[in-house]
Design a protein around this motif. Structure first.
Motif, PDB file in Angstrom:
ATOM      1  N   TYR A 102      50.198  48.847  53.117  1.00  0.00           N
ATOM      2  CA  TYR A 102      49.336  47.848  52.097  1.00  0.00           C
ATOM      3  C   TYR A 102      47.887  48.311  52.277  1.00  0.00           C
ATOM      4  O   TYR A 102      47.134  48.471  51.247  1.00  0.00           O
ATOM      5  CB  TYR A 102      49.375  46.337  52.304  1.00  0.00           C
ATOM      6  N   ASN A 103      47.549  48.911  53.402  1.00  0.00           N
ATOM      7  CA  ASN A 103      46.255  49.809  53.472  1.00  0.00           C
ATOM      8  C   ASN A 103      46.243  50.982  52.583  1.00  0.00           C
ATOM      9  O   ASN A 103      45.009  51.152  52.036  1.00  0.00           O
ATOM     10  CB  ASN A 103      45.817  50.163  54.942  1.00  0.00           C
ATOM     11  N   GLN A 136      46.067  49.658  48.991  1.00  0.00           N
ATOM     12  CA  GLN A 136      44.335  49.334  48.833  1.00  0.00           C
ATOM     13  C   GLN A 136      43.492  50.387  48.506  1.00  0.00           C
ATOM     14  O   GLN A 136      42.762  50.638  47.619  1.00  0.00           O
ATOM     15  CB  GLN A 136      43.885  48.518  49.954  1.00  0.00           C
ATOM     16  N   GLN A 137      43.627  51.662  49.504  1.00  0.00           N
ATOM     17  CA  GLN A 137      42.913  52.658  49.332  1.00  0.00           C
ATOM     18  C   GLN A 137      43.119  53.396  47.946  1.00  0.00           C
ATOM     19  O   GLN A 137      42.118  53.932  47.259  1.00  0.00           O
ATOM     20  CB  GLN A 137      43.121  53.818  50.264  1.00  0.00           C
ATOM     21  N   MET A 176      43.961  52.110  44.999  1.00  0.00           N
ATOM     22  CA  MET A 176      43.607  51.264  44.006  1.00  0.00           C
ATOM     23  C   MET A 176      42.074  51.209  43.913  1.00  0.00           C
ATOM     24  O   MET A 176      41.573  51.371  42.776  1.00  0.00           O
ATOM     25  CB  MET A 176      44.034  49.840  44.405  1.00  0.00           C
ATOM     26  N   GLN A 177      41.448  51.254  45.015  1.00  0.00           N
ATOM     27  CA  GLN A 177      39.910  51.265  45.145  1.00  0.00           C
ATOM     28  C   GLN A 177      39.425  52.452  44.667  1.00  0.00           C
ATOM     29  O   GLN A 177      38.603  52.631  43.824  1.00  0.00           O
ATOM     30  CB  GLN A 177      39.505  51.236  46.425  1.00  0.00           C
ATOM     31  N   LEU A 192      48.794  45.415  41.770  1.00  0.00           N
ATOM     32  CA  LEU A 192      49.850  46.228  42.517  1.00  0.00           C
ATOM     33  C   LEU A 192      50.870  45.246  42.379  1.00  0.00           C
ATOM     34  O   LEU A 192      50.900  44.255  42.462  1.00  0.00           O
ATOM     35  CB  LEU A 192      49.457  46.086  44.203  1.00  0.00           C
ATOM     36  N   TRP A 213      44.509  39.435  45.665  1.00  0.00           N
ATOM     37  CA  TRP A 213      44.846  40.369  46.514  1.00  0.00           C
ATOM     38  C   TRP A 213      43.337  40.896  47.110  1.00  0.00           C
ATOM     39  O   TRP A 213      42.303  40.602  46.353  1.00  0.00           O
ATOM     40  CB  TRP A 213      45.804  41.357  46.311  1.00  0.00           C
ATOM     41  N   LYS A 214      43.303  42.023  47.820  1.00  0.00           N
ATOM     42  CA  LYS A 214      42.224  42.499  48.416  1.00  0.00           C
ATOM     43  C   LYS A 214      41.408  43.271  47.269  1.00  0.00           C
ATOM     44  O   LYS A 214      40.300  43.298  47.012  1.00  0.00           O
ATOM     45  CB  LYS A 214      42.360  43.610  49.430  1.00  0.00           C
ATOM     46  N   VAL A 215      42.540  43.931  46.562  1.00  0.00           N
ATOM     47  CA  VAL A 215      41.939  44.456  45.159  1.00  0.00           C
ATOM     48  C   VAL A 215      42.738  44.215  43.987  1.00  0.00           C
ATOM     49  O   VAL A 215      43.840  44.312  43.836  1.00  0.00           O
ATOM     50  CB  VAL A 215      42.208  46.181  45.625  1.00  0.00           C
TER      51      VAL A 215
END
Length: 436
Positions: free
Chosen positions: A98-99, A102-103, A105-106, A113, A148-150
């Motif tokens: 997931y990290n 996230q990278q 997507m950012q 996602l 989510w985070k992103v």
């Protein structure tokens, strides 16, 4: 396809990252998304992680890469560099995966996602959580869409079983990777998958449908309860030095089970800890008591003190040398917990001042000790412990109270006591600043 068309959380303007392992679930998800009409299909991107746990993993990544290249889908991959022996391997692999997403997507301004969790995953997850805790808040299944985070995390396949997805791939003449470890009884999830769920399905072939409905209803009920509890708690909840204080007045007339459900939500919401069945029973036993203590996970604890319930993190033990300070008149002292104290001579009596019969030779700031007493206006003395009980000061606050002593006599305790004596020659005031 009809369910895919009705998926309201996928929009054509989305920039969607699809997590694809090469297995049947994720390959079916990617192909279903590709076959959405142009007017409904989001812009697709694909990411794959090579966990290097099986000899065939690199070939599986290569197959996904080729599938994406043939269809001109942007593709990213990475390899998990891990030690030969990794504790909590499943959790660490998930975090790495997931990290990585996230990278991506950012960096590429992706908005959502998509993962390929399906109905079998949902059934296994609900049963595992139910068996593990029985907590109303913990039994929640996999949600189809969440922040989510992103951006957002979406799971479009929760209404499909693995068999339906594999049948779909066979009809489409698409190959997929098979993870041999899924057939081994080395994990709890696999044992549920191989033995428990098939037996339950024989009892009722609509098991997956019912568990999916249960999950949807559970989420709705949780949302309603959360809104109700937030409204109920908001005016009664106060942040304190080491946690939170909940005023139980007007709540103690409710049923103990309902109160324990509220406390269960409070702990879940504030510190993301799920109470066990034994702890829930212990919570119900706290309410009839004037004072009580229940230790939770780690250094968190629940304390019942009269009309208040406290959710607190235990303070680290403090050495004796940091618990006592020597003070001077007009000189500020910063205690080890950040509170500030200054003693000044005053010329005008006020609710903040107190008289003393001589100029103090030694002024000490410390915490309470066994045998401490305070002087009453009639000249008699009262045990400090009794005074704190009469004032219904919670136990955790009693241990943190600062006392100021003039020549070994207690003269001031914040919000608890000022020296009691008729007018004398010297009048003092304590300036006190809290750190919260």
């Amino acid at each position: 396809m009809q369910i895919m068309h009705q998926t309201a959380y996928l929009k054509p303007e989305d920039r969607l990252l699809v997590a694809v392992s090469g297995g049947s679930d994720s390959m079916a998800l990617l192909n279903l998304l590709l076959h959405l009409p142009d007017s409904m299909r989001p812009k697709l991107f694909v990411a794959t992680v090579d966990f290097a746990l099986r000899s065939s993993s690199s070939q599986e990544v290569a197959a996904v890469r080729q599938f994406c290249q043939q269809r001109q889908i942007p593709f990213w991959t990475t390899r998990w560099q891990h030690a030969t022996s990794v504790t909590s391997m499943e959790a660490q692999a998930r975090q790495f995966r997931y990290n990585f997403f996230q990278q991506i997507m950012q960096k590429n301004q992706l908005t959502k996602l998509a993962t390929a969790h399906q109905a079998d995953d949902q059934a296994e997850t609900i049963l595992m959580k139910l068996i593990r805790s029985g907590s109303f808040w913990a039994v929640q299944g996999i949600v189809p869409c969440q922040t989510w985070k992103v951006g957002q995390l979406v799971r479009p396949l929760l209404n499909f079983t693995k068999k339906e997805l594999q049948d779909y791939l066979h009809r489409q003449h698409l190959s997929y990777a098979v993870d041999e470890s899924n057939f081994q009884d080395i994990t709890w999830r696999n044992r549920l998958r191989h033995y428990v769920l098939p037996q339950l399905q024989r009892e009722n072939p609509r098991l997956h449908e019912h568990l999916q409905q249960f999950s949807q209803q559970q989420i709705s009920v949780q949302n309603l309860l959360q809104q109700y509890f937030q409204t109920l708690i908001a005016p009664r909840l106060t942040k304190v030095l080491q946690g939170w204080q909940l005023d139980l007045q007007d709540l103690l007339t409710d049923e103990p089970v309902q109160l324990s459900l509220l406390v269960q939500y409070l702990v879940h919401d504030l510190i993301q800890v799920e109470l066990t069945g034994r702890q829930l029973a212990a919570v119900q036993q706290l309410f009839p008591k004037a004072n009580g203590l229940l230790k939770l996970t780690g250094d968190w604890q629940l304390q019942k003190s009269y009309r208040y319930l406290f959710l607190l993190r235990s303070a680290a033990p403090t050495s004796a040398s940091t618990k006592q300070y020597l003070l001077q008149i007009d000189q500020q002292v910063l205690a080890n917990d950040g509170q500030k104290f200054t003693i000044k001579q005053s010329i005008q009596k006020s609710p903040k001042t107190f008289y003393y019969d001589h100029w103090p030779r030694r002024i000490v700031l410390r915490h309470r000790q066994p045998g401490d007493q305070v002087r009453l206006l009639n000249g008699q003395h009262q045990k400090l412990k009794a005074r704190l009980i009469n004032l219904k000061i919670p136990q955790w606050q009693r241990d943190q109270l600062w006392l100021i002593l003039f020549d070994q006599e207690i003269v001031w305790i914040p919000q608890v006591y000022r020296y009691q004596t008729p007018s004398k020659k010297f009048l003092f005031e304590v300036k006190w600043e809290r750190n919260n």
